[in-house]
Enzyme design. Structure first.
Site, short mmCIF file in Angstrom:
data_model
loop_
_atom_site.label_atom_id
_atom_site.label_comp_id
_atom_site.label_asym_id
_atom_site.label_seq_id
_atom_site.Cartn_x
_atom_site.Cartn_y
_atom_site.Cartn_z
N ASP A 179 0.83 -1.21 0.00
CA ASP A 179 0.00 0.00 0.00
C ASP A 179 0.87 1.27 0.00
O ASP A 179 1.96 1.28 0.57
CB ASP A 179 -0.91 -0.01 1.24
CG ASP A 179 -2.07 0.95 1.08
OD1 ASP A 179 -2.47 1.26 -0.06
OD2 ASP A 179 -2.60 1.41 2.11
N TRP A 205 2.67 8.02 -2.79
CA TRP A 205 4.06 8.18 -3.28
C TRP A 205 4.06 9.08 -4.52
O TRP A 205 4.89 9.99 -4.63
CB TRP A 205 4.63 6.80 -3.63
CG TRP A 205 6.07 6.78 -4.05
CD1 TRP A 205 7.16 6.59 -3.23
CD2 TRP A 205 6.57 6.96 -5.37
NE1 TRP A 205 8.31 6.63 -3.97
CE2 TRP A 205 7.99 6.85 -5.30
CE3 TRP A 205 6.00 7.19 -6.62
CZ2 TRP A 205 8.82 6.97 -6.42
CZ3 TRP A 205 6.82 7.32 -7.74
CH2 TRP A 205 8.21 7.21 -7.63
N ARG A 260 -1.34 9.02 -10.23
CA ARG A 260 -1.32 7.79 -9.43
C ARG A 260 -0.72 6.61 -10.19
O ARG A 260 -0.07 5.74 -9.62
CB ARG A 260 -2.74 7.46 -8.95
CG ARG A 260 -3.31 8.46 -7.98
CD ARG A 260 -4.72 8.07 -7.56
NE ARG A 260 -4.73 6.79 -6.88
CZ ARG A 260 -4.50 6.62 -5.56
NH1 ARG A 260 -4.30 7.66 -4.79
NH2 ARG A 260 -4.51 5.41 -5.04
N ASN A 283 -10.90 -2.80 -5.30
CA ASN A 283 -10.12 -1.80 -6.07
C ASN A 283 -10.75 -1.48 -7.43
O ASN A 283 -10.40 -0.49 -8.05
CB ASN A 283 -8.66 -2.25 -6.25
CG ASN A 283 -7.83 -2.17 -4.99
OD1 ASN A 283 -6.93 -2.97 -4.77
ND2 ASN A 283 -8.13 -1.20 -4.11
N ARG A 289 -12.10 2.11 -8.23
CA ARG A 289 -11.23 3.27 -8.52
C ARG A 289 -11.49 3.79 -9.94
O ARG A 289 -12.09 3.08 -10.75
CB ARG A 289 -9.78 2.86 -8.36
CG ARG A 289 -9.49 2.48 -6.93
CD ARG A 289 -8.03 2.35 -6.69
NE ARG A 289 -7.78 2.01 -5.30
CZ ARG A 289 -6.61 2.11 -4.71
NH1 ARG A 289 -5.57 2.53 -5.40
NH2 ARG A 289 -6.47 1.79 -3.44
C1 IPE Z 1 -5.20 -2.76 0.02
O1 IPE Z 1 -4.97 -1.41 -0.19
C2 IPE Z 1 -5.24 -3.48 -1.31
C3 IPE Z 1 -3.96 -3.62 -1.99
C4 IPE Z 1 -2.81 -3.27 -1.51
C5 IPE Z 1 -4.03 -4.25 -3.28
P1 IPE Z 1 -6.17 -0.38 -0.33
O2 IPE Z 1 -5.57 0.96 -0.53
O3 IPE Z 1 -7.13 -0.84 -1.35
O4 IPE Z 1 -6.88 -0.50 1.10
P2 IPE Z 1 -7.71 0.56 1.90
O5 IPE Z 1 -8.72 1.16 0.95
O6 IPE Z 1 -6.76 1.59 2.40
O7 IPE Z 1 -8.31 -0.21 3.03
C1 IPE Z 2 -1.76 0.15 -3.27
O1 IPE Z 2 -1.49 1.51 -3.34
C2 IPE Z 2 -1.93 -0.46 -4.64
C3 IPE Z 2 -3.31 -0.85 -4.94
C4 IPE Z 2 -4.32 -0.78 -4.09
C5 IPE Z 2 -3.58 -1.36 -6.26
P1 IPE Z 2 -2.66 2.56 -3.33
O2 IPE Z 2 -3.03 2.89 -4.72
O3 IPE Z 2 -3.79 2.13 -2.46
O4 IPE Z 2 -1.93 3.80 -2.69
P2 IPE Z 2 -2.51 4.83 -1.63
O5 IPE Z 2 -2.97 4.03 -0.45
O6 IPE Z 2 -3.65 5.54 -2.30
O7 IPE Z 2 -1.38 5.73 -1.32
MG MG Z 3 -4.17 2.36 -0.49
#
Ligand code: IPE
Ligand code: IPE
Ligand code: MG
Length: 248
Positions: free
Chosen positions: A25, A30, A38, A73, A76
């Protein structure tokens, strides 16, 4: 003097740790910190993923599981999902190219029905071609712990079973070929498991770090593994020194 040299620490954890799982995560944050889209964070995350897998392999860890894309996910923006799927396509191409020369079994955890037909076929080919390798990389993709438990129940019902036990359920999970995780590492600073390995992590140890996934370096993985080695896992029982307590 620096605490760590530039070279990543070398060790063999094979007798202490069978399975490490990563909740990767922090890719989005980042990118945001750098004023990038993103998608760029996910690309950096894919690089970190390659580094982490290679490092765990070099430390003798037989099974590594990564949480790549959850059942949630999909909510998104389409553009972000498309970017992640492109990275997945690239990974699959590389894997098909290198599968025979690497000692790495690759298994995709999750319902492949949501993937494109081409992705599904590639995923199945990768699984098939790597099935006899000794190290294992599980990639949780369109994965959700609840979804997995429901899927396992339906699989068992379809066999005609009317009663099941814990061993039946474990054997019907996407992870049936792997031991339960010893350690789950979550980057990105949140203290939650976000629907990851709900069944399998009943007695896992957790390591949470604020480090964003693309910034995770070998030295911190080493630290997490060392930290794990100092923990007392009791599985509901007692430490050996407390088992001998005298009773009058
Ligand atoms: C968990 O991260 C899923 C992955 C790393 C693939 P998310 O960013 O989806 O989780 P939440 O929304 O912070 O719980
Ligand atoms: C984890 O990084 C990757 C996936 C969930 C696919 P994020 O995309 O959730 O990154 P943050 O949490 O928004 O920074
Ligand atoms: Mg995340």
């Amino acid at each position: 003097m620096a605490l760590w040299s530039k070279k990543p620490p070398v060790a063999d954890f094979s007798d202490r740790i069978q399975h490490v799982a990563f909740i990767m995560d922090g890719n989005g944050r980042w990118a945001k910190r750098r004023g990038l889209p993103r998608k760029a964070g996910h690309a950096a995350g894919a690089e970190a993923f390659r580094r982490v897998i290679a490092y765990c392999h070099s430390l003798g860890i037989r099974t590594v599981t990564v949480y790549a894309f959850s059942t949630e996910n999909w909510s998104r923006p389409q553009d972000e999902v498309a970017g992640i799927m492109q990275l997945l396509d690239r990974f699959m191409e590389e894997e098909l190219r290198d599968a025979d020369s690497r000692d790495m079994r690759v298994v995709f955890l999750g319902d492949k029905a949501a993937l494109t037909r081409a992705q599904r076929e590639k995923a199945e080919e990768i699984e098939q071609r790597t099935r006899n390798k000794s190290y294992c990389l599980n990639i949780a993709l369109n994965y959700g712990g609840r979804d997995e438990i429901v899927h396992a129940c339906n699989t068992l019902l379809a066999t005609g079973k009317t009663a099941v036990d814990a061993a039946d359920l474990s054997a019907a999970m996407y992870t049936a070929h792997s031991p339960d995780p010893d350690l789950v590492v979550r980057t990105g600073g949140d203290y939650r498991i976000s629907n990851f390995l709900l069944w399998q992590s009943a007695y896992a140890e957790y390591y949470f770090t604020k480090t964003l996934w693309p910034d995770l370096k070998e030295k911190e993985i080493f630290h997490a593994l060392k930290d794990f080695c100092h923990r007392h896992r009791r599985f509901g029982g007692l430490d050996p020194e407390d088992r001998e307590e005298k009773t009058e």
